[in-house]
Design an enzyme around this catalytic site. Structure first.
Site, PDB file in Angstrom:
ATOM      1  N   GLY A   8       0.830  -1.207   0.000  1.00 55.39           N
ATOM      2  CA  GLY A   8       0.000   0.000   0.000  1.00 55.39           C
ATOM      3  C   GLY A   8       0.862   1.253   0.000  1.00 55.39           C
ATOM      4  O   GLY A   8       0.450   2.308   0.486  1.00 55.39           O
ATOM      5  N   ALA A  10       1.810   3.271  -2.295  1.00 52.78           N
ATOM      6  CA  ALA A  10       1.591   4.352  -3.261  1.00 52.78           C
ATOM      7  C   ALA A  10       0.734   5.483  -2.704  1.00 52.78           C
ATOM      8  O   ALA A  10       0.611   6.523  -3.347  1.00 52.78           O
ATOM      9  CB  ALA A  10       0.947   3.789  -4.536  1.00 52.78           C
ATOM     10  N   GLY A  12      -1.367   7.402   1.008  1.00 47.59           N
ATOM     11  CA  GLY A  12      -1.779   7.487   2.408  1.00 47.59           C
ATOM     12  C   GLY A  12      -0.723   7.055   3.420  1.00 47.59           C
ATOM     13  O   GLY A  12       0.437   7.504   3.373  1.00 47.59           O
ATOM     14  N   LEU A  42      -2.958  -7.670  -4.403  1.00 47.45           N
ATOM     15  CA  LEU A  42      -2.967  -8.549  -3.224  1.00 47.45           C
ATOM     16  C   LEU A  42      -4.342  -9.136  -2.932  1.00 47.45           C
ATOM     17  O   LEU A  42      -4.503  -9.872  -1.955  1.00 47.45           O
ATOM     18  CB  LEU A  42      -2.446  -7.782  -2.001  1.00 47.45           C
ATOM     19  CG  LEU A  42      -0.988  -7.295  -2.138  1.00 47.45           C
ATOM     20  CD1 LEU A  42      -0.606  -6.414  -0.951  1.00 47.45           C
ATOM     21  CD2 LEU A  42      -0.024  -8.472  -2.261  1.00 47.45           C
ATOM     22  N   TYR A 151     -15.871  -4.189   6.517  1.00 45.86           N
ATOM     23  CA  TYR A 151     -14.563  -3.580   6.789  1.00 45.86           C
ATOM     24  C   TYR A 151     -14.099  -3.872   8.226  1.00 45.86           C
ATOM     25  O   TYR A 151     -12.995  -4.385   8.450  1.00 45.86           O
ATOM     26  CB  TYR A 151     -14.625  -2.069   6.544  1.00 45.86           C
ATOM     27  CG  TYR A 151     -13.327  -1.350   6.851  1.00 45.86           C
ATOM     28  CD1 TYR A 151     -12.221  -1.479   6.014  1.00 45.86           C
ATOM     29  CD2 TYR A 151     -13.201  -0.544   7.984  1.00 45.86           C
ATOM     30  CE1 TYR A 151     -11.030  -0.824   6.298  1.00 45.86           C
ATOM     31  CE2 TYR A 151     -12.010   0.119   8.270  1.00 45.86           C
ATOM     32  CZ  TYR A 151     -10.923  -0.026   7.431  1.00 45.86           C
ATOM     33  OH  TYR A 151      -9.740   0.617   7.718  1.00 45.86           O
TER      34      TYR A 151
END
Ligand code: NAD
Length: 256
Positions: A8, A10, A12, A42, A151
């Site tokens: 992750g 790329a 934030g 992923l 989530y």
């Protein structure tokens, strides 16, 4: 100098963590769908396997830390595939590459949303079932008003997986502190729409109270991850560290 793998990377939290680590002189191999060092999806078994192979080739099979940060917040089955199975495949797939490190470390990025009531069936499938069965359950939830549980349940599962694994021979027994961070609301592209107006922000903070300093910048999480994966962390093991301005303290109170 240590060699880190950050998924992750790329955007934030992953991007800012990468910047913090490279700023301290470390080498970071970033993994993302696009826009980082290694392109990998992923959410799929093939993408997870190719990621591990790519990392192995680029590092001669030797890394010092794994940061499993890639994630989605959409109420879809992809969120289960990336947040739970993608994170675990990253941690388990890359763990053998830590074997030559003098200070191996690993962190998963969970969420304060793991505190919300999970879908118990999905949670037990994550922990003890198959990916196919968990994804089928998530598809059922995604079809109606229970979609919002996907989530938080994926992150609860990931946090519990860390708790279950951390003290095993594969992790603590191999000298690897394995921990999770559980951020509150962090200003990244993931939540842009949710905090676009003052009204939206206020409504969100009703659900996710952050009495200490409110919504946080991604650096706050990046600095914690950098410490957890740094040489100084010799004994913090199996913890889910809430970096949430007090959400956990409010929502769980003094009950646990
Ligand atoms: P972000 O959207 O800015 O970054 C997430 C990154 O994950 C993106 O670059 C995205 O491309 C990558 N990703 C998504 N699906 C992928 C896939 N299939 N394969 C590879 N990479 C993929 O969001 P962020 O806020 O930086 O999120 C980072 C982590 O922090 C996530 O796990 C998220 O759930 C968690 N988190 C975020 C917040 C928040 O408020 N922003 C709060 C708690 C937890």
């Amino acid at each position: 100098m240590s060699t880190y793998v950050v998924t992750g990377a790329a955007s934030g939290i992953g991007l800012v963590t990468t910047e913090i680590l490279t700023g301290r002189g470390h080498r970071v191999l970033g993994v993302d769908l696009a826009g980082s060092d290694i392109d990998a999806d992923l959410s799929t078994a093939a993408g997870r396997a190719s990621m591990v192979e790519d990392v192995r080739e680029r590092t001669d099979g030797r890394i010092d830390a794994i940061i499993a940060c890639a994630g989605l917040s959409s109420p879809t089955v992809a969120t289960v595939r990336v947040n739970y199975y993608g994170a675990i495949a990253t941690l388990e797939g890359l763990r053998p590459l830590l074997a030559g490190s003098p200070a191996p470390r690993a962190v998963a990025v969970a969420s304060m949303a793991s505190l919300f009531p999970p879908d118990e069936e999905l949670l037990s499938l994550l922990l003890d079932g198959t990916e196919d069965d968990a994804v089928a359950r998530a598809a059922e939830l995604a079809a109606d008003e229970r979609a919002g549980q996907i989530y938080g349940t994926s992150k609860r599962g990931l946090a519990l997986w860390v708790r279950r694994q951390a003290a095993t021979p594969e992790w603590a027994g191999a000298g690897i502190p394995l921990n999770a961070v559980a951020p509150g609301i962090i200003e990244t592209p993931m939540v842009t729409d949710l905090i676009a107006t003052d009204e939206a922000k206020a409504a969100l903070l009703q659900t996710v109270p952050m009495p200490l300093n409110g919504i946080a910048k991604p650096e706050v999480v990046g600095n914690l991850i950098a410490w957890l994966t740094g040489e100084e962390n010799t004994h913090l093991c199996g913890q889910v560290v809430f970096v949430d301005g007090g959400s956990d303290a409010v929502l769980r109170g003094a009950s646990t």
